[in-house]
Write a protein that holds these residues in place. Structure first.
Motif, PDB file in Angstrom:
ATOM      1  N   VAL A  74       0.864  -1.182   0.000  1.00 47.76           N
ATOM      2  CA  VAL A  74       0.000   0.000   0.000  1.00 47.76           C
ATOM      3  C   VAL A  74       0.895   1.225   0.000  1.00 47.76           C
ATOM      4  CG1 VAL A  74      -1.693   1.340   1.294  1.00 47.76           C
ATOM      5  CG2 VAL A  74      -1.872  -1.159   1.217  1.00 47.76           C
ATOM      6  N   ILE A  75       0.734   2.106  -0.993  1.00 44.80           N
ATOM      7  CA  ILE A  75       1.533   3.326  -1.090  1.00 44.80           C
ATOM      8  C   ILE A  75       0.704   4.506  -0.607  1.00 44.80           C
ATOM      9  CG2 ILE A  75       2.807   4.869  -2.617  1.00 44.80           C
ATOM     10  CD1 ILE A  75       3.358   2.557  -4.449  1.00 44.80           C
ATOM     11  N   ILE A  76       1.243   5.250   0.356  1.00 45.67           N
ATOM     12  CA  ILE A  76       0.572   6.439   0.882  1.00 45.67           C
ATOM     13  C   ILE A  76       1.122   7.660   0.161  1.00 45.67           C
ATOM     14  CG2 ILE A  76       0.192   7.869   2.912  1.00 45.67           C
ATOM     15  CD1 ILE A  76       0.467   5.387   4.618  1.00 45.67           C
ATOM     16  N   ARG A  77       0.223   8.464  -0.392  1.00 46.83           N
ATOM     17  CA  ARG A  77       0.632   9.659  -1.132  1.00 46.83           C
ATOM     18  C   ARG A  77      -0.059  10.895  -0.555  1.00 46.83           C
ATOM     19  NH1 ARG A  77      -0.987   5.873  -4.864  1.00 46.83           N
ATOM     20  NH2 ARG A  77       0.598   4.975  -6.236  1.00 46.83           N
ATOM     21  N   GLY A  78       0.529  12.035  -0.780  1.00 40.39           N
ATOM     22  CA  GLY A  78      -0.114  13.294  -0.438  1.00 40.39           C
ATOM     23  C   GLY A  78      -0.102  13.627   1.037  1.00 40.39           C
ATOM     24  N   ARG A  79      -0.667  14.810   1.340  1.00 40.79           N
ATOM     25  CA  ARG A  79      -0.681  15.313   2.710  1.00 40.79           C
ATOM     26  C   ARG A  79      -2.018  15.136   3.395  1.00 40.79           C
ATOM     27  NH1 ARG A  79       2.360  21.190   2.194  1.00 40.79           N
ATOM     28  NH2 ARG A  79       4.169  20.500   0.950  1.00 40.79           N
ATOM     29  N   SER A  80      -3.071  14.880   2.638  1.00 34.88           N
ATOM     30  CA  SER A  80      -4.406  14.799   3.219  1.00 34.88           C
ATOM     31  C   SER A  80      -4.496  13.644   4.211  1.00 34.88           C
ATOM     32  CB  SER A  80      -5.456  14.608   2.117  1.00 34.88           C
ATOM     33  OG  SER A  80      -5.394  15.675   1.183  1.00 34.88           O
ATOM     34  N   PRO A  81      -5.306  13.773   5.249  1.00 33.50           N
ATOM     35  CA  PRO A  81      -5.485  12.681   6.212  1.00 33.50           C
ATOM     36  C   PRO A  81      -5.927  11.402   5.515  1.00 33.50           C
ATOM     37  CG  PRO A  81      -6.481  14.701   7.025  1.00 33.50           C
ATOM     38  CD  PRO A  81      -6.071  14.976   5.606  1.00 33.50           C
ATOM     39  N   LEU A  82      -5.448  10.294   6.017  1.00 30.10           N
ATOM     40  CA  LEU A  82      -5.764   9.013   5.404  1.00 30.10           C
ATOM     41  C   LEU A  82      -7.245   8.695   5.563  1.00 30.10           C
ATOM     42  CD1 LEU A  82      -2.720   6.852   6.563  1.00 30.10           C
ATOM     43  CD2 LEU A  82      -3.021   8.067   4.405  1.00 30.10           C
ATOM     44  N   ALA A  83      -7.828   8.167   4.508  1.00 27.81           N
ATOM     45  CA  ALA A  83      -9.225   7.755   4.572  1.00 27.81           C
ATOM     46  C   ALA A  83      -9.357   6.553   5.493  1.00 27.81           C
ATOM     47  CB  ALA A  83      -9.729   7.408   3.174  1.00 27.81           C
ATOM     48  N   PRO A  84     -10.488   6.421   6.185  1.00 24.69           N
ATOM     49  CA  PRO A  84     -10.694   5.273   7.077  1.00 24.69           C
ATOM     50  C   PRO A  84     -10.529   3.955   6.318  1.00 24.69           C
ATOM     51  CG  PRO A  84     -12.406   6.922   7.393  1.00 24.69           C
ATOM     52  CD  PRO A  84     -11.644   7.348   6.179  1.00 24.69           C
ATOM     53  N   GLY A  85      -9.786   3.052   6.915  1.00 25.51           N
ATOM     54  CA  GLY A  85      -9.627   1.732   6.316  1.00 25.51           C
ATOM     55  C   GLY A  85      -8.445   1.576   5.388  1.00 25.51           C
ATOM     56  N   VAL A  86      -7.699   2.674   5.120  1.00 32.09           N
ATOM     57  CA  VAL A  86      -6.554   2.575   4.211  1.00 32.09           C
ATOM     58  C   VAL A  86      -5.505   1.604   4.753  1.00 32.09           C
ATOM     59  CG1 VAL A  86      -4.597   3.839   3.240  1.00 32.09           C
ATOM     60  CG2 VAL A  86      -6.874   4.827   3.160  1.00 32.09           C
ATOM     61  N   LEU A  87      -5.245   1.674   6.059  1.00 39.19           N
ATOM     62  CA  LEU A  87      -4.234   0.820   6.675  1.00 39.19           C
ATOM     63  C   LEU A  87      -4.809  -0.466   7.245  1.00 39.19           C
ATOM     64  CD1 LEU A  87      -2.072   3.498   8.537  1.00 39.19           C
ATOM     65  CD2 LEU A  87      -1.629   2.414   6.333  1.00 39.19           C
ATOM     66  N   ALA A  88      -6.116  -0.581   7.261  1.00 39.36           N
ATOM     67  CA  ALA A  88      -6.741  -1.785   7.813  1.00 39.36           C
ATOM     68  C   ALA A  88      -6.394  -2.988   6.944  1.00 39.36           C
ATOM     69  CB  ALA A  88      -8.258  -1.601   7.886  1.00 39.36           C
ATOM     70  N   GLY A  89      -5.811  -3.988   7.543  1.00 40.11           N
ATOM     71  CA  GLY A  89      -5.451  -5.200   6.813  1.00 40.11           C
ATOM     72  C   GLY A  89      -4.156  -5.108   6.044  1.00 40.11           C
ATOM     73  N   ALA A  90      -3.541  -3.926   5.990  1.00 43.34           N
ATOM     74  CA  ALA A  90      -2.276  -3.771   5.260  1.00 43.34           C
ATOM     75  C   ALA A  90      -1.128  -4.359   6.082  1.00 43.34           C
ATOM     76  CB  ALA A  90      -2.011  -2.302   4.973  1.00 43.34           C
ATOM     77  N   SER A  91      -0.207  -5.002   5.397  1.00 44.07           N
ATOM     78  CA  SER A  91       0.973  -5.553   6.065  1.00 44.07           C
ATOM     79  C   SER A  91       2.268  -4.993   5.501  1.00 44.07           C
ATOM     80  CB  SER A  91       0.996  -7.082   5.938  1.00 44.07           C
ATOM     81  OG  SER A  91       1.082  -7.466   4.569  1.00 44.07           O
ATOM     82  N   PHE A  92       2.188  -4.269   4.371  1.00 49.70           N
ATOM     83  CA  PHE A  92       3.391  -3.697   3.744  1.00 49.70           C
ATOM     84  C   PHE A  92       3.027  -2.315   3.225  1.00 49.70           C
ATOM     85  CE2 PHE A  92       6.902  -3.118   0.862  1.00 49.70           C
ATOM     86  CZ  PHE A  92       7.926  -3.885   1.405  1.00 49.70           C
ATOM     87  N   VAL A  93       3.514  -1.276   3.895  1.00 44.43           N
ATOM     88  CA  VAL A  93       3.142   0.105   3.595  1.00 44.43           C
ATOM     89  C   VAL A  93       4.383   0.886   3.187  1.00 44.43           C
ATOM     90  CG1 VAL A  93       2.193   2.243   4.556  1.00 44.43           C
ATOM     91  CG2 VAL A  93       1.191   0.036   5.181  1.00 44.43           C
ATOM     92  N   LEU A  94       4.225   1.729   2.168  1.00 44.07           N
ATOM     93  CA  LEU A  94       5.321   2.573   1.688  1.00 44.07           C
ATOM     94  C   LEU A  94       4.906   4.028   1.709  1.00 44.07           C
ATOM     95  CD1 LEU A  94       4.979  -0.027  -0.583  1.00 44.07           C
ATOM     96  CD2 LEU A  94       7.348   0.685  -0.930  1.00 44.07           C
ATOM     97  N   ILE A  95       5.859   4.902   2.051  1.00 40.92           N
ATOM     98  CA  ILE A  95       5.608   6.337   2.092  1.00 40.92           C
ATOM     99  C   ILE A  95       6.920   7.052   1.816  1.00 40.92           C
ATOM    100  CG2 ILE A  95       6.041   6.591   4.577  1.00 40.92           C
ATOM    101  CD1 ILE A  95       3.679   8.572   4.638  1.00 40.92           C
ATOM    102  N   SER A  96       6.851   8.273   1.306  1.00 42.32           N
ATOM    103  CA  SER A  96       8.058   9.023   0.973  1.00 42.32           C
ATOM    104  C   SER A  96       8.531   9.849   2.165  1.00 42.32           C
ATOM    105  CB  SER A  96       7.800   9.938  -0.223  1.00 42.32           C
ATOM    106  OG  SER A  96       6.946  11.008   0.146  1.00 42.32           O
ATOM    107  N   TYR A  97       9.808  10.246   2.119  1.00 44.05           N
ATOM    108  CA  TYR A  97      10.355  11.117   3.158  1.00 44.05           C
ATOM    109  C   TYR A  97       9.618  12.452   3.195  1.00 44.05           C
ATOM    110  CZ  TYR A  97      14.404   8.078   3.967  1.00 44.05           C
ATOM    111  OH  TYR A  97      15.204   7.028   4.304  1.00 44.05           O
ATOM    112  N   ALA A  98       9.152  12.905   2.037  1.00 38.09           N
ATOM    113  CA  ALA A  98       8.512  14.215   1.964  1.00 38.09           C
ATOM    114  C   ALA A  98       7.162  14.252   2.665  1.00 38.09           C
ATOM    115  CB  ALA A  98       8.346  14.629   0.498  1.00 38.09           C
ATOM    116  N   THR A  99       6.477  13.118   2.743  1.00 40.66           N
ATOM    117  CA  THR A  99       5.119  13.109   3.294  1.00 40.66           C
ATOM    118  C   THR A  99       4.990  12.355   4.612  1.00 40.66           C
ATOM    119  OG1 THR A  99       4.579  11.163   1.934  1.00 40.66           O
ATOM    120  CG2 THR A  99       4.064  13.319   1.013  1.00 40.66           C
ATOM    121  N   VAL A 100       6.061  11.734   5.090  1.00 41.18           N
ATOM    122  CA  VAL A 100       5.936  10.907   6.295  1.00 41.18           C
ATOM    123  C   VAL A 100       5.516  11.735   7.509  1.00 41.18           C
ATOM    124  CG1 VAL A 100       8.380  11.131   6.933  1.00 41.18           C
ATOM    125  CG2 VAL A 100       7.077   9.118   7.670  1.00 41.18           C
TER     126      VAL A 100
END
Length: 331
Positions: A74-100
């Protein structure tokens, strides 16, 4: 790992990560030796994985996790708050240094729920240790105290790191040239606590801290080299191409020279004329002319690049192309 055999040096790194008494490991592999694959193999021994990397390699990392690790990233992009359920059930998440930093709180909660491995690609992007902190003034005692600056990427990553069980830092170079640049990465490995000395004692002990002739502090040198090597050696798994070249498959390279066709040339000339007309209309003169010439060069390169991709699309060869380049040429 699905149908993937690790090279001996890669397996050695996985074994080292499993047996180490430390809470993290440096993977210092030369380019092309499989840092990504090795880090995924280490992460597979944990229930969850968070990857923080430069934005331009997120899709490449996700592709490797999908192809070699059998994972569903699951790739997280942008600055907006995460939608409910985006991380639910995820086991491998990626995000950039700019948005972490924008998703720190959500990622902290997600990492704390299970055994999590943190992977930091191009870990030198964390910055220097002083940038992890900010000073808050206490009006009662009239003093300042340092607090973690989670509005900066380094502070945000350190805050997340404290919720992770293990950390893997990736780099294609043995270490930054200045020892003080590696200090922050060592603190990340240990989760911000452990046997490392504080920032100033570290500079004095290992960076030959002293006052220069101009009256300014200088910590660009080195001191107690043997002791420093003993300090970092248990944290490093090093692989050099010169030592393992005989294990790697042969690589054939092909150089493509692409000439622009008449239609492309006519389009480029028309683009140039339109840009110059705009420049004359706006009265911006030479600056707009230079910008138009630069834009023309970029236009030609885009056309040539797109032609090359079209030619190799159906051929049996691997071509590494970053996603932002595909967007650039509309593919």
């Amino acid at each position: 790992m699905p149908d993937v055999d690790l090279y001996p040096y890669q397996q050695a790194a996985v074994d080292m990560a499993a047996k180490t008494s430390h809470a993290g490991l440096f993977l210092l592999f030369d380019a092309g030796l499989g840092k990504t694959l090795t880090s995924i193999a280490i992460a597979k021994t944990y229930n969850r994985t968070l990857v923080v990397a430069p934005a331009k390699v997120l899709h490449q990392f996700a592709g490797e996790a999908r192809r070699l690790g059998g994972l569903d990233p699951v790739i997280i992009r942008g600055r907006s708050p995460l939608a409910p359920g985006v991380l639910a059930g995820a086991s491998f998440v990626l995000i950039s240094y700019a948005t972490v930093k924008f998703h720190r709180a959500a990622l902290e909660k997600w990492c704390a729920l299970d055994r999590t491995c943190l992977i930091l690609d191009e870990s030198h992007m964390l910055g220097a240790w002083p940038s992890f902190w900010k000073f808050v003034y206490n009006e009662n005692s009239h003093t300042e105290r340092p607090v973690l600056n989670t509005e900066y990427r380094g502070g945000a990553v350190l805050s997340i790191r404290k919720r992770c069980r293990f950390a893997v830092l990736l780099s294609a170079t043995p270490a930054p040239t200045a020892r003080k640049q590696i200090y922050a990465q060592m603190r990340i490995l240990e989760g911000g606590k452990g046997s490392l000395p504080g920032w100033t004692p570290f500079l004095k002990r290992y960076c030959n801290w002293h006052m220069s002739e101009d009256g300014y502090p200088d910590s660009s040198g080195s001191s107690n080299c043997g002791e420093f090597r003993a300090l970092v050696a248990p944290l490093i798994s090093r692989a050099q191409r010169s030592d393992h070249a005989h294990l790697l498959p042969s690589v054939s390279r092909r150089v493509e020279y692409i000439s622009l066709g008449d239609q492309t040339k006519r389009g480029a000339i028309g683009f140039m004329k339109d840009s110059m007309a705009d420049a004359r209309a706006s009265g911006s003169g030479r600056q707009s002319k230079v910008q138009a010439e630069i834009a023309l060069g970029a236009f030609k390169k885009q056309k040539a690049f797109k032609a090359f991709l079209s030619r190799v699309k159906d051929e049996d060869m691997r071509v590494l192309v970053f996603v932002n380049r595909l967007k650039l040429v509309g593919m």
